[in-house]
Design a protein around this motif. Structure first.
Motif, short mmCIF file in Angstrom:
data_model
loop_
_atom_site.label_atom_id
_atom_site.label_comp_id
_atom_site.label_asym_id
_atom_site.label_seq_id
_atom_site.Cartn_x
_atom_site.Cartn_y
_atom_site.Cartn_z
N LYS A 143 45.37 41.17 41.03
CA LYS A 143 44.03 41.67 41.32
C LYS A 143 43.36 42.22 40.06
O LYS A 143 42.18 41.97 39.81
N GLU A 146 42.50 39.28 37.75
CA GLU A 146 41.35 38.53 38.26
C GLU A 146 40.05 39.27 38.02
O GLU A 146 39.05 38.68 37.62
N HIS A 147 40.06 40.58 38.24
CA HIS A 147 38.84 41.37 38.03
C HIS A 147 38.45 41.37 36.55
O HIS A 147 37.28 41.19 36.21
#
Length: 163
Positions: A143, A146-147
């Motif tokens: 996460k 990806e951010h």
């Protein structure tokens, strides 16, 4: 009893008392920061020693990076200023990414990345099974990555529009 052992780790690594004291102080600061997550029945010595060794290695790596910089003063200053800006931007993106994680994911991520705890230490501190921690960390890292990748792509697109 613990402080002399931590100072000894630092002294063995660096050979200087002042740096060894800094290592011990850093370990105690980190232990204090995570005091609510620690189980007092478990021995803190091995955790503290591991933290001291990790701090020594991190500091050594930072020094190696500094040594490879250009000897030219102006170039070094420019590189340091750019590095500070880049670090600031990276910290901002990381903080934004961490804010998107659940409280448990964020806690585990920080224990692993900032406090450099291993899975058994994290399991002892949280009561979560190591396999679950591993899975949660993997998801949290994905996460965060990806951010950050999304943020970088947006910055590149904005840079292309401004050029």
């Amino acid at each position: 009893m613990l402080r002399p052992r931590l100072v000894s780790v630092g002294r063995n690594f660096f050979g200087h008392s002042a740096e060894a004291e800094d290592v011990a102080q850093e370990v105690f600061m980190r232990l204090w920061a995570m005091r609510e997550q620690l189980n007092p029945q478990l021995g803190m010595d091995s955790l503290a020693i591991r933290m001291a060794k990790n701090i020594c290695v991190s500091e050594w790596r930072k020094r190696q990076v500094r040594k490879t910089r250009s000897p030219d003063n102006a170039t070094r200053q420019e590189a340091e200023q750019y590095s500070i800006l880049e670090d600031s931007d990276n910290q901002r993106m990381l903080a934004e990414a961490l804010a998107r994680l659940s409280a448990t994911e964020r806690r585990l991520f920080r224990m692993r990345q900032e406090l450099e705890m291993d899975l058994p230490q994290m399991a002892a501190a949280t009561g979560i099974k190591p396999r679950s921690i591993s899975a949660m960390l993997s998801a949290a890292r994905r996460k965060v990555l990806e951010h950050i990748m999304k943020q970088c792509k947006q910055q590149q697109q904005q840079g292309g529009m401004n050029a």
